[in-house]
Enzyme design. Structure first.
Site, mmCIF file in Angstrom:
data_model
loop_
_atom_site.group_PDB
_atom_site.id
_atom_site.type_symbol
_atom_site.label_atom_id
_atom_site.label_comp_id
_atom_site.label_asym_id
_atom_site.label_seq_id
_atom_site.Cartn_x
_atom_site.Cartn_y
_atom_site.Cartn_z
ATOM 1 N N ARG A 122 0.848 -1.197 0.000
ATOM 2 C CA ARG A 122 0.000 0.000 0.000
ATOM 3 C C ARG A 122 0.879 1.240 0.000
ATOM 4 N NH1 ARG A 122 -5.590 -1.709 3.161
ATOM 5 N NH2 ARG A 122 -6.490 -2.555 1.260
ATOM 6 N N GLN A 127 -1.207 2.318 -5.811
ATOM 7 C CA GLN A 127 -2.640 2.499 -5.518
ATOM 8 C C GLN A 127 -3.529 2.015 -6.658
ATOM 9 O OE1 GLN A 127 -2.879 6.690 -4.432
ATOM 10 N NE2 GLN A 127 -3.263 6.130 -2.311
ATOM 11 N N ASP A 130 -4.202 -1.776 -6.532
ATOM 12 C CA ASP A 130 -4.688 -2.308 -5.256
ATOM 13 C C ASP A 130 -6.018 -3.028 -5.442
ATOM 14 O OD1 ASP A 130 -5.494 -2.799 -2.676
ATOM 15 O OD2 ASP A 130 -5.118 -0.781 -1.926
ATOM 16 N N SER A 133 -8.562 -3.010 -2.428
ATOM 17 C CA SER A 133 -9.380 -1.803 -2.299
ATOM 18 C C SER A 133 -10.458 -1.735 -3.377
ATOM 19 C CB SER A 133 -8.498 -0.554 -2.364
ATOM 20 O OG SER A 133 -7.687 -0.466 -1.212
ATOM 21 N N TYR A 230 -3.233 -1.464 8.684
ATOM 22 C CA TYR A 230 -4.201 -2.507 9.014
ATOM 23 C C TYR A 230 -4.500 -2.488 10.504
ATOM 24 C CZ TYR A 230 -3.313 -4.521 4.393
ATOM 25 O OH TYR A 230 -3.203 -4.715 3.038
#
Length: 378
Positions: A122, A127, A130, A133, A230
């Site tokens: 991350r 991004q 990902d 996500s 996390y």
């Protein structure tokens, strides 16, 4: 450079690893694309659309994969599929590697370079790659839609000549990507929304979306986040205090959506039988963690269970319930990663094995399991 897109063999997996849009982008990288016949049908993409974008269609997995330099899938290939992929090929998918020793051994023995998209770090440059996500975002949205479908009442407050309809009360447990999208969706539908999370940073995010934050905010809570963003596993003492607060709150809710997952571990149990029994008949619990054991004690994978008049929704592969949208986003995640593995001038594969993205995601290479987190224990 030949890129193959294989069909998914799992009955609960309707997504596909490429779209006509990404096929065109791969073509511009200098790749030839072959798509297994029917790969996109359940995601609303017929073979003709892939052909129109410049892909060729192969009748089966063997025809598609035997000469491919790169194989794209949604889920980890089966042992039967590995037999049709040539040694040295790059295989890129959501590999679900935790606790899958036999599957990782099979990948290594097939001598493929297997990349697990959900291990993408991350960091800013990753991004756009990902997958956790992109798919969790859709799962959070769909969870609210599924809850609304099962809930036998209206979501927003309505002032009518016949009387006032109160707004539904929705409680989101876990304010990660899925949880935040669930909050936003429930708010758009007019519900009164509350949410909880063990990460302190989540409070501001929850409140910015117009929901009320519910948590025991003690010293442990203030330290409850890993460097990677996390949730940490909390102490038994904290969990007991939080459970007491949550139990009293859940009893007043119409809809509860649970989204809590810790990478590599079973889903934490957040909603007990007693909590479900405290809810009013007609209430709904949606468990987005059901594939990892579930956040709710009474969840049943793949079922909408009922207990004391409360529905507990345990759909598998919730992003796949929006197969077309989920495939579109996943395919873009894959393309963004594959693009980093190609030399733009020679238009050939040129994997930089010391690149942080490659090191973070590469599970197997040259017949061995190379990822430090998944080394065999024997």
């Amino acid at each position: 450079m030949l890129i193959a897109v294989l069909s998914e063999t799992d009955a609960v997996e309707p997504r596909v690893a490429a779209t006509p849009e990404t096929v065109k982008k791969y073509k511009s990288l200098g790749a030839d694309i072959v798509v297994q016949a029917g790969a996109g049908v359940r995601a609303g993409v017929p073979d003709a659309e892939f052909e129109a974008a410049g892909a060729s269609i192969a009748k089966d997995a063997k025809s598609a994969g035997k000469d491919a330099d790169v194989v794209l899938k949604v889920r980890r290939p089966t042992e039967a599929e590995l037999k049709v992929i040539k040694p040295g090929a790059l295989v890129i998918a959501i590999m679900d590697p935790y606790g899958q020793d036999a599957a990782l051994k099979a990948l290594a023995e097939a001598k493929v370079a297997a990349f697990s998209m959900e291990l993408m770090p991350r960091i800013t440059r990753a991004q756009v790659m990902d997958v956790l996500s992109s798919q969790a975002n859709l799962a959070g949205y769909r969870a609210v839609i599924d809850a609304t479908a099962e809930y036998g009442r209206a979501m927003p407050m309505m002032m009518t000549a016949a009387g006032t309809v109160p707004a539904a009360r929705v409680f989101i447990m876990g304010a990660g990507v899925a949880g935040l999208q669930a909050i936003a969706t429930a708010r758009r539908l007019g519900a009164v929304v509350t949410a909880t999370d063990v990460r302190p940073a989540a409070k501001e995010q929850v409140e910015s979306l117009g929901a009320k934050f519910i948590a025991v905010e003690d010293e442990e809570f203030k330290q409850a986040e890993t460097a990677g963003g996390y949730a940490k596993e909390m102490s038994a003492e904290y969990r007991a205090k939080q459970a007491a607060l949550v139990a009293s709150h859940i009893a007043k809710q119409d809809i509860v959506i649970t989204t809590a997952l810790i990478p590599g571990r079973p889903a934490p149990k957040l909603v007990t039988r007693d909590m479900v029994e405290s809810m009013k008949p007609g209430s709904v619990v949606v468990d987005l963690a059901v594939e990892r054991g579930g956040n709710c004690e009474l969840s049943k994978p793949g079922e909408v269970a009922e207990h004391n008049g409360v529905k507990i929704v345990g759909h598998l592969n919730v992003p796949g319930r929006l197969a077309a949208t989920a495939s579109s986003l996943y395919a873009k995640n894959l393309y963004a990663f594959v693009e980093t593995l190609v030399d733009k001038e020679t238009k050939a594969l040129a994997v930089k094995w010391d690149d942080e993205l490659v090191k973070a995601t590469c599970l197997t290479r040259d017949g061995a399991i190379v990822h430090s987190a998944f080394q065999p224990t024997t």
